[in-house]
Design a protein around this motif. Structure first.
Motif, mmCIF file in Angstrom:
data_model
loop_
_atom_site.group_PDB
_atom_site.id
_atom_site.type_symbol
_atom_site.label_atom_id
_atom_site.label_comp_id
_atom_site.label_asym_id
_atom_site.label_seq_id
_atom_site.Cartn_x
_atom_site.Cartn_y
_atom_site.Cartn_z
ATOM 1 N N GLY A 163 0.829 -1.196 0.000
ATOM 2 C CA GLY A 163 0.000 0.000 0.000
ATOM 3 C C GLY A 163 0.861 1.242 0.000
ATOM 4 O O GLY A 163 1.105 1.834 1.042
ATOM 5 N N ALA A 164 1.366 1.611 -1.177
ATOM 6 C CA ALA A 164 2.215 2.798 -1.289
ATOM 7 C C ALA A 164 2.059 3.396 -2.681
ATOM 8 O O ALA A 164 1.761 2.685 -3.641
ATOM 9 C CB ALA A 164 3.674 2.437 -1.036
ATOM 10 N N THR A 165 2.240 4.696 -2.773
ATOM 11 C CA THR A 165 2.198 5.390 -4.064
ATOM 12 C C THR A 165 3.312 6.414 -4.119
ATOM 13 O O THR A 165 3.730 6.960 -3.089
ATOM 14 C CB THR A 165 0.848 6.107 -4.284
ATOM 15 O OG1 THR A 165 0.576 6.945 -3.164
ATOM 16 C CG2 THR A 165 -0.295 5.119 -4.455
ATOM 17 N N TRP A 166 3.786 6.678 -5.336
ATOM 18 C CA TRP A 166 4.803 7.685 -5.611
ATOM 19 C C TRP A 166 4.344 8.467 -6.827
ATOM 20 O O TRP A 166 3.969 7.877 -7.848
ATOM 21 C CB TRP A 166 6.150 7.041 -5.950
ATOM 22 C CG TRP A 166 6.742 6.221 -4.864
ATOM 23 C CD1 TRP A 166 7.669 6.632 -3.956
ATOM 24 C CD2 TRP A 166 6.496 4.845 -4.584
ATOM 25 N NE1 TRP A 166 8.002 5.599 -3.122
ATOM 26 C CE2 TRP A 166 7.287 4.478 -3.487
ATOM 27 C CE3 TRP A 166 5.656 3.867 -5.147
ATOM 28 C CZ2 TRP A 166 7.285 3.208 -2.938
ATOM 29 C CZ3 TRP A 166 5.648 2.600 -4.601
ATOM 30 C CH2 TRP A 166 6.460 2.291 -3.513
ATOM 31 N N LEU A 167 4.379 9.774 -6.740
ATOM 32 C CA LEU A 167 4.044 10.604 -7.899
ATOM 33 C C LEU A 167 4.573 12.004 -7.698
ATOM 34 O O LEU A 167 5.032 12.358 -6.616
ATOM 35 C CB LEU A 167 2.536 10.621 -8.159
ATOM 36 C CG LEU A 167 1.633 11.083 -7.022
ATOM 37 C CD1 LEU A 167 1.054 12.438 -7.360
ATOM 38 C CD2 LEU A 167 0.505 10.086 -6.862
ATOM 39 N N THR A 168 4.503 12.801 -8.750
ATOM 40 C CA THR A 168 4.966 14.180 -8.690
ATOM 41 C C THR A 168 3.843 15.092 -9.170
ATOM 42 O O THR A 168 3.260 14.864 -10.227
ATOM 43 C CB THR A 168 6.218 14.385 -9.568
ATOM 44 O OG1 THR A 168 7.248 13.515 -9.085
ATOM 45 C CG2 THR A 168 6.707 15.824 -9.500
ATOM 46 N N TYR A 169 3.550 16.108 -8.383
ATOM 47 C CA TYR A 169 2.519 17.084 -8.735
ATOM 48 C C TYR A 169 3.133 18.305 -9.397
ATOM 49 O O TYR A 169 4.205 18.760 -9.002
ATOM 50 C CB TYR A 169 1.752 17.546 -7.493
ATOM 51 C CG TYR A 169 0.777 16.527 -6.971
ATOM 52 C CD1 TYR A 169 -0.345 16.155 -7.715
ATOM 53 C CD2 TYR A 169 0.972 15.924 -5.738
ATOM 54 C CE1 TYR A 169 -1.240 15.214 -7.236
ATOM 55 C CE2 TYR A 169 0.076 14.987 -5.256
ATOM 56 C CZ TYR A 169 -1.027 14.636 -6.008
ATOM 57 O OH TYR A 169 -1.912 13.703 -5.539
ATOM 58 N N ALA A 170 2.419 18.834 -10.373
ATOM 59 C CA ALA A 170 2.766 20.114 -10.991
ATOM 60 C C ALA A 170 1.844 21.161 -10.369
ATOM 61 O O ALA A 170 0.653 20.922 -10.192
ATOM 62 C CB ALA A 170 2.558 20.049 -12.499
#
Length: 191
Positions: A163-170
């Protein structure tokens, strides 16, 4: 001439001690300071608040139904590789204490927020699976990459072994309304 000098020193000393009686409660800061004039901790809070609000309230991005988290733990340092599941994740850059207070207050309606220094402090292992205690999520924020009008911030949310997520927001800064998330950029990881 000596009397004037002595009087100035006494008045200055008195004025300096008058501040000691003031409350230590933080004075509310304006929602948006002019570009380039915002102290670093105000800028951090202005950027991290919409990032966290978006991430925590968007199930398609955090992989959990809305209002799932009973506690939000946030590392008190930002990591340049927060959005990279294979990153080194060494000690990051401290998030200013004033920014931490502003973030905690802004997210109070979502869930209680607690900044922590060590991820191990909130991870427990059950049946061989590491997970965040108290039904919480552990968030690692990325360092802010950008200028006074556009920025990118990576984020990692960890709940349990799968249960993990990785992302990048603009993000974009709009005159009068502040920073807002415009979407994601780059790769996204879900475990």
């Amino acid at each position: 001439m000596r009397r004037v000098l002595v009087l100035a020193i006494v008045v200055g000393a008195f004025a300096g001690t008058a501040g000691c009686a003031r409350s230590t409660t933080a004075v509310p800061t304006p929602a948006l300071a002019p570009a380039g004039d915002a102290p670093a901790d105000l800028r951090e809070a202005e950027i991290y608040i919409p990032v966290l609000q978006r991430y925590l309230t968007t199930p398609t991005e955090n992989s959990f139904p809305a209002r799932t988290f009973t506690k939000i733990y946030v590392l008190d340092q930002a990591h340049p590789d927060a959005g990279d599941p294979l990153g080194k994740h060494e000690r990051g850059t401290a998030i200013a204490l004033n920014a931490q207070h502003q973030i905690t207050a802004a997210l109070a309606q979502v869930a209680p927020v607690e900044f922590i220094a060590d991820r191990k402090a909130v991870i427990e292992t059950r049946d061989g699976c590491p997970q965040v205690r108290d039904g919480g999520i552990l968030i690692t924020l990325g360092t802010v990459d950008g200028d006074d009008s556009k920025a990118k911030v990576a984020i990692n949310g960890f709940v349990a072994c799968l249960g993990a997520t990785w992302l990048t927001y603009a993000l974009q800064r709009d005159a009068g309304s502040g920073w807002r998330v415009t979407g994601t950029t780059g790769s996204t990881g879900i475990a």
